[in-house]
Design a protein around this motif. Structure first.
Motif, PDB file in Angstrom:
ATOM      1  N   GLY A 179       0.802  -1.217   0.000  1.00  0.00           N
ATOM      2  CA  GLY A 179       0.000   0.000   0.000  1.00  0.00           C
ATOM      3  C   GLY A 179       0.832   1.263   0.000  1.00  0.00           C
ATOM      4  O   GLY A 179       2.050   1.236  -0.160  1.00  0.00           O
ATOM      5  N   THR A 180       0.130   2.370   0.182  1.00  0.00           N
ATOM      6  CA  THR A 180       0.776   3.674   0.099  1.00  0.00           C
ATOM      7  C   THR A 180       0.090   4.625   1.055  1.00  0.00           C
ATOM      8  O   THR A 180      -1.059   4.412   1.427  1.00  0.00           O
ATOM      9  CB  THR A 180       0.696   4.213  -1.351  1.00  0.00           C
ATOM     10  N   SER A 181       0.775   5.685   1.431  1.00  0.00           N
ATOM     11  CA  SER A 181       0.136   6.681   2.291  1.00  0.00           C
ATOM     12  C   SER A 181      -0.300   7.881   1.460  1.00  0.00           C
ATOM     13  O   SER A 181      -0.611   8.926   1.994  1.00  0.00           O
ATOM     14  CB  SER A 181       1.116   7.114   3.390  1.00  0.00           C
ATOM     15  N   ARG A 182      -0.297   7.705   0.112  1.00  0.00           N
ATOM     16  CA  ARG A 182      -0.743   8.817  -0.738  1.00  0.00           C
ATOM     17  C   ARG A 182      -2.256   8.963  -0.651  1.00  0.00           C
ATOM     18  O   ARG A 182      -2.960   8.018  -0.299  1.00  0.00           O
ATOM     19  CB  ARG A 182      -0.376   8.547  -2.201  1.00  0.00           C
ATOM     20  N   ALA A 183      -2.741  10.146  -1.079  1.00  0.00           N
ATOM     21  CA  ALA A 183      -4.181  10.414  -1.003  1.00  0.00           C
ATOM     22  C   ALA A 183      -4.958   9.475  -1.925  1.00  0.00           C
ATOM     23  O   ALA A 183      -5.917   8.829  -1.503  1.00  0.00           O
ATOM     24  CB  ALA A 183      -4.443  11.864  -1.358  1.00  0.00           C
ATOM     25  N   GLN A 184      -4.484   9.343  -3.180  1.00  0.00           N
ATOM     26  CA  GLN A 184      -5.244   8.482  -4.111  1.00  0.00           C
ATOM     27  C   GLN A 184      -4.733   7.055  -3.995  1.00  0.00           C
ATOM     28  O   GLN A 184      -3.697   6.706  -4.516  1.00  0.00           O
ATOM     29  CB  GLN A 184      -5.170   9.022  -5.561  1.00  0.00           C
ATOM     30  N   LYS A 185      -5.479   6.213  -3.276  1.00  0.00           N
ATOM     31  CA  LYS A 185      -5.038   4.834  -3.076  1.00  0.00           C
ATOM     32  C   LYS A 185      -5.697   3.946  -4.107  1.00  0.00           C
ATOM     33  O   LYS A 185      -6.912   3.967  -4.254  1.00  0.00           O
ATOM     34  CB  LYS A 185      -5.370   4.358  -1.661  1.00  0.00           C
ATOM     35  N   SER A 186      -4.893   3.171  -4.809  1.00  0.00           N
ATOM     36  CA  SER A 186      -5.456   2.351  -5.890  1.00  0.00           C
ATOM     37  C   SER A 186      -6.170   1.125  -5.327  1.00  0.00           C
ATOM     38  O   SER A 186      -7.165   0.678  -5.875  1.00  0.00           O
ATOM     39  CB  SER A 186      -4.349   1.937  -6.860  1.00  0.00           C
ATOM     40  N   THR A 187      -5.650   0.570  -4.234  1.00  0.00           N
ATOM     41  CA  THR A 187      -6.293  -0.638  -3.690  1.00  0.00           C
ATOM     42  C   THR A 187      -6.818  -0.340  -2.291  1.00  0.00           C
ATOM     43  O   THR A 187      -6.157   0.346  -1.511  1.00  0.00           O
ATOM     44  CB  THR A 187      -5.273  -1.796  -3.591  1.00  0.00           C
ATOM     45  N   PRO A 188      -8.011  -0.869  -1.945  1.00  0.00           N
ATOM     46  CA  PRO A 188      -8.543  -0.628  -0.602  1.00  0.00           C
ATOM     47  C   PRO A 188      -7.685  -1.342   0.437  1.00  0.00           C
ATOM     48  O   PRO A 188      -7.047  -2.358   0.140  1.00  0.00           O
ATOM     49  CB  PRO A 188      -9.951  -1.235  -0.655  1.00  0.00           C
ATOM     50  N   GLU A 189      -7.648  -0.801   1.645  1.00  0.00           N
ATOM     51  CA  GLU A 189      -6.862  -1.435   2.703  1.00  0.00           C
ATOM     52  C   GLU A 189      -7.535  -2.725   3.131  1.00  0.00           C
ATOM     53  O   GLU A 189      -8.758  -2.796   3.205  1.00  0.00           O
ATOM     54  CB  GLU A 189      -6.730  -0.483   3.896  1.00  0.00           C
ATOM     55  N   PRO A 190      -6.740  -3.781   3.438  1.00  0.00           N
ATOM     56  CA  PRO A 190      -7.368  -5.045   3.839  1.00  0.00           C
ATOM     57  C   PRO A 190      -8.150  -4.890   5.144  1.00  0.00           C
ATOM     58  O   PRO A 190      -7.762  -4.106   6.016  1.00  0.00           O
ATOM     59  CB  PRO A 190      -6.178  -5.996   4.015  1.00  0.00           C
ATOM     60  N   ALA A 191      -9.233  -5.658   5.255  1.00  0.00           N
ATOM     61  CA  ALA A 191     -10.085  -5.554   6.452  1.00  0.00           C
ATOM     62  C   ALA A 191      -9.376  -6.168   7.662  1.00  0.00           C
ATOM     63  O   ALA A 191      -9.547  -5.723   8.791  1.00  0.00           O
ATOM     64  CB  ALA A 191     -11.408  -6.251   6.191  1.00  0.00           C
ATOM     65  N   ILE A 192      -8.590  -7.233   7.399  1.00  0.00           N
ATOM     66  CA  ILE A 192      -7.930  -7.914   8.521  1.00  0.00           C
ATOM     67  C   ILE A 192      -6.418  -7.789   8.352  1.00  0.00           C
ATOM     68  O   ILE A 192      -5.869  -8.127   7.304  1.00  0.00           O
ATOM     69  CB  ILE A 192      -8.346  -9.404   8.553  1.00  0.00           C
ATOM     70  N   ARG A 193      -5.767  -7.256   9.397  1.00  0.00           N
ATOM     71  CA  ARG A 193      -4.310  -7.104   9.333  1.00  0.00           C
ATOM     72  C   ARG A 193      -3.709  -7.610  10.630  1.00  0.00           C
ATOM     73  O   ARG A 193      -4.312  -7.477  11.699  1.00  0.00           O
ATOM     74  CB  ARG A 193      -3.910  -5.632   9.166  1.00  0.00           C
ATOM     75  N   LEU A 194      -2.470  -8.140  10.520  1.00  0.00           N
ATOM     76  CA  LEU A 194      -1.771  -8.646  11.710  1.00  0.00           C
ATOM     77  C   LEU A 194      -0.414  -7.938  11.805  1.00  0.00           C
ATOM     78  O   LEU A 194       0.311  -7.831  10.814  1.00  0.00           O
ATOM     79  CB  LEU A 194      -1.581 -10.160  11.583  1.00  0.00           C
TER      80      LEU A 194
END
Length: 847
Positions: free
Chosen positions: A479-494
């Protein structure tokens, strides 16, 4: 040295001078943090007899036994000595023709009868070989010293580097000061056209030069690929045959060495190590050397190949560094296990106060800390190949799809210092990584090229980097911390959280499945409803507290703390079901006592060559070079002010190449730190004993050393009589023969100068003292007895030049040297009470 097959001690003054017809045994003892380390070298001159070589080996074995089998033994062949051996002779090694029998006559000869030509090679480790007195001995790439006793002419080949010229001059000065008691002139030919008078003397001795000089002879050095090729062999005798059985190749592990056996480790034919297990038989131990020599012959390696014989438990640093991990015996668990006690999760972090760091730079180095991390932090993200400032609210959050620049500014002695971190995400594009490096260069320029640049690969963040984010460092896998994110953040993270305080904590995203868990750590599992804090059995209260702080950064949901073994079903569901995970106690896999190593880097030959500097100090950092300091956890590249642009630009690539070809199979993501001369941080200088921050401002360059040889016009005539080398009648209008700045007016010289010229010596050397001063020493006779400080300081009575009164050593210093050492004039010094004079003399090694 060996004479008539007997060991004869060599006088200390002759250390570093070896006769080619002899063998020598050198015993070297040094204190280390773990007691004392003993090295036994036997040196083989190229013209020594087989009998002498055999006797030397026998004596080494006897000495080894007498010293309890702890020394590391080295076989050194003339011209192919190990770095360790060369490090004992800082000014260089001189090879003399003949053997001691003929040699003692040499030593006794008076200064008028010396006539020899020395070929000086090397820019880090210098060796000077006596060669035929002929222009045929010369080449364009090396330094040559024409030694005429009273006069030393240094001829520098047109393609010599500054470093080679400087080392040549250091050797010439050392011959002048130790062999000639300071009473010799040094002249330098840097360009033949500019030194007609010296060339005239050279032609008188060597004859006219016919034809062209030979081209430079390239130094044959092993490249890194060759050194990286390590193979381990088990060597034993079976029915009177020597059996050599290959066991393993790189990366080698310590458990391959069984205490009952002896092994040979072949480092690409560059060096051969013999390891003798402590439980191996006496016969095997005795045969170690002969087996190594047999091994060299069997492999078809040159007979000059370096051999080092090592005993189980007393291994040299060089040997240990060929293994992936090396654990000292008091830290092992059980036999042959290479684990150290103490879990990584419980890395002891020393709490710093800055004052302690400045007072103890070695602590800064060991802890890998530039300062206490209380400075200013600025962060930029690379976006469209440009720098975009990151919102300070999200400082410490790094995404694997991005690259970041982190500028850390701190004050030292009231002045700002800069560290520039280039953090490269695992999933960032090649273009972004390149843009990150280019923007770093621009940013560095903005701060006057003073910044220390640190290349940080995701997941291998150095300790100081963790500390500047105060426990809030979170690394997202993608992922990225940019404003326009191409992919949604995963719902489950570890996330795996490691660390016990603000200085050493980081949270790293790992795959969200049960097999990622580890009983030694705390994990954060974030879902769309809740954030679980899973605490492994092996974690401490401090670790749990730090995890709570991180949990607020990665999730705004409710926090649920769960202990290992008491998980609700929803926890396992979110991870896709139960699965086995690591639960044994974690052992530290770091190399324990890794000795830092310093190398000079060069790519002039087209291959990447590194020369190790053993027993290094600040003096060894060469302004003309890029140097590499390897401290295992980090690689420092030190860039000298006068290093060439190509070496500077290639520096990072060189460091990567070094890691790639390291025999121990190093981690390619090891942080690489670029340090510029004059702007060294504490975590670099701390590896050097007694670092002098002002050295660069007054360290003498080659030109300054050359000019300090004395007033060129001081000698109006030097003539060489080729029959008996008494100086003859032809007058030279010398413009480039330099006085030694020491005993240039000694009585021996006076007799060879026309009387009218004696006034060309400054009368300061007559040093007439105030007769009414407290303790006016006997006046030094006019024009006599001014010696260089090297000849007088820290010398015993036997080592002083003839005629020097040991109770008044300070009288023999020139006024300039005296003022430089004592910080006052001779008159002021002799006005002081006697006890005060004595104290100061003791302080400066002149008592």
């Amino acid at each position: 040295s060996l004479q008539n097959m007997k060991m004869v001690p060599v006088p200390e003054k002759a250390y570093g001078t070896f006769f080619e017809g002899d063998c020598y045994i050198i015993l070297h003892t040094k204190r280390t943090s773990r007691g004392t380390a003993v090295d036994l070298h036997y040196w083989i001159g190229k013209d020594s007899s087989q009998d002498e070589q055999g006797a030397a080996a026998m004596y080494v074995t006897q000495l080894d036994t007498a010293l309890g089998g702890s020394p590391v033994q080295h076989r050194e062949v003339q011209g192919h000595e190990s770095e360790t051996f060369q490090s004992y002779f800082r000014h260089g090694i001189i090879y003399k023709k003949g053997g001691v029998a003929s040699g003692f006559k040499h030593v006794e000869t008076n200064m008028y009868n010396i006539k020899r030509l020395l070929h000086v090679k090397g820019k880090k480790h210098v060796s000077a070989t006596e060669v035929a007195l002929s222009w045929d001995s010369f080449n364009k790439g090396d330094v040559f010293l024409l030694d005429l006793g009273k006069v030393l002419i240094q001829w520098n080949g047109p393609s010599c580097s500054i470093a080679e010229k400087s080392r040549g001059l250091a050797l010439a000065r050392s011959i002048r000061d130790s062999e000639r008691g300071g009473r010799a002139q040094i002249g330098i030919v840097d360009n033949e056209r500019d030194s007609p008078d010296l060339m005239q003397i050279m032609r008188m001795v060597l004859g006219e030069r016919r034809g062209e000089l030979r081209d430079a002879i390239p130094d044959t050095k092993a490249d890194e690929l060759q050194k990286a090729n390590v193979r381990l062999y088990h060597v034993y005798e079976k029915d009177s045959d020597l059996v050599v059985q290959e066991i393993a190749t790189r990366p080698l592990t310590q458990d391959l060495l069984q205490h009952e056996d002896c092994y040979i480790l072949d480092q690409g034919g560059f060096k051969i190590y013999v390891w003798r297990g402590k439980a191996s038989s006496l016969e095997e131990k005795k045969a170690a050397f002969t087996r190594a020599v047999g091994f060299i012959q069997a492999k078809g390696y040159p007979s000059s190949t370096n051999i080092e014989v090592i005993n189980d438990g007393a291994e040299s640093a060089m040997f240990k560094q060929l293994f992936q991990r090396w654990t000292e015996k008091n830290e092992t668990q059980g036999l042959g296990k290479v684990y150290t006690t103490g879990k990584i999760a419980k890395v002891e972090q020393v709490k710093f106060d800055t004052t302690q760091l400045h007072a103890r730079p070695e602590l800064a180095a060991e802890q890998r800390m530039v300062d206490d991390a209380s400075g200013e932090v600025e962060v930029w993200r690379i976006e469209d190949l440009q720098m975009q400032p990151v919102n300070p609210k999200t400082y410490g959050q790094f995404y694997g799809g991005d690259c970041y620049l982190v500028l850390y500014t701190y004050l030292r002695s009231g002045r700002p210092h800069y560290v520039l971190y280039m953090w490269q995400g695992r999933h960032a594009s090649v273009d972004e990584i390149t843009a990150c490096a280019l923007n770093a260069i621009e940013l560095d320029k903005k701060y006057g090229d003073e910044a220390v640049q640190v290349r940080v690969t995701m997941g291998k963040e150095p300790r100081h980097f963790l500390a500047i984010f105060k426990g809030k460092l979170v690394i997202y896998e993608g992922g990225t911390s940019r404003a326009q994110k191409s992919t949604p953040e995963p719902a489950i993270r570890l996330f795996q959280v490691r660390g016990t305080d603000e200085v050493n904590t980081k949270a790293t995203e790992v795959p969200a499945r049960a097999s990622s868990l580890n009983s030694n750590d705390v994990f954060l599992l974030t879902t769309s409803q809740v954030c679980y804090l899973w605490c492994g059995k092996g974690c401490s209260g401090d670790e749990r507290e730090m995890a709570k702080m991180v949990a607020d950064i990665v999730s705004r949901r409710d926090k649920h703390t769960i202990l290992e073994g008491q998980e609700p079903a929803e926890f396992w569901e979110a991870l896709g079901g139960k699965a086995p995970y690591a639960s044994e106690k974690r052992f530290q896999e770091q190399v324990t006592h890794y000795q830092p190593r310093l190398f000079e880097c060069s790519n002039q030959t087209g291959r990447f060559i590194m020369t190790e500097v053993v027993g290094f100090c600040q003096e060894d950092l060469d302004e003309d070079d890029v140097m590499l300091l390897d401290t295992w956890e980090e690689i420092f590249l030190w860039v000298g002010k006068a290093s060439n642009a190509q070496e500077r630009n290639e520096a990072i690539a060189s460091a990567k190449e070094y890691l790639k070809t390291h025999p121990a199979g190093r981690d390619l993501a090891t942080p690489v730190i670029l340090v510029k001369q004059g702007y060294e941080p504490l975590n670099f200088t701390g590896w050097f004993n007694a670092w002098d921050p002002y050295k660069w401002s007054d360290g003498k360059s080659y030109e300054e050393m050359k000019n300090s040889l004395g007033d060129v016009s001081a000698i109006s005539e030097i003539k060489v009589d080729l029959n008996n080398l008494s100086l003859n009648k032809r007058t030279l209008s010398t413009s480039s023969l330099a006085g030694s700045g020491t005993a240039s007016a000694s009585s021996e010289y006076k007799s060879h100068f026309s009387h009218g010229e004696s006034n060309s010596y400054s009368n300061s050397s007559s040093s007439n003292y105030n007769s009414n001063s407290h303790s006016s020493p006997a006046t030094v006779p006019n024009g006599e007895g001014i010696y260089s400080r090297e000849v007088l300081m820290h010398r015993t009575v036997d080592e002083l030049p003839e005629g020097v009164d040991p109770t008044k050593k300070e009288c023999y210093l020139s006024d300039a040297d005296f003022h430089d050492i004592f910080g006052k004039s001779k008159d002021e010094f002799y006005q002081m009470p006697k006890w005060k004079q004595q104290n100061e003399k003791k302080q400066f090694g002149l008592f």
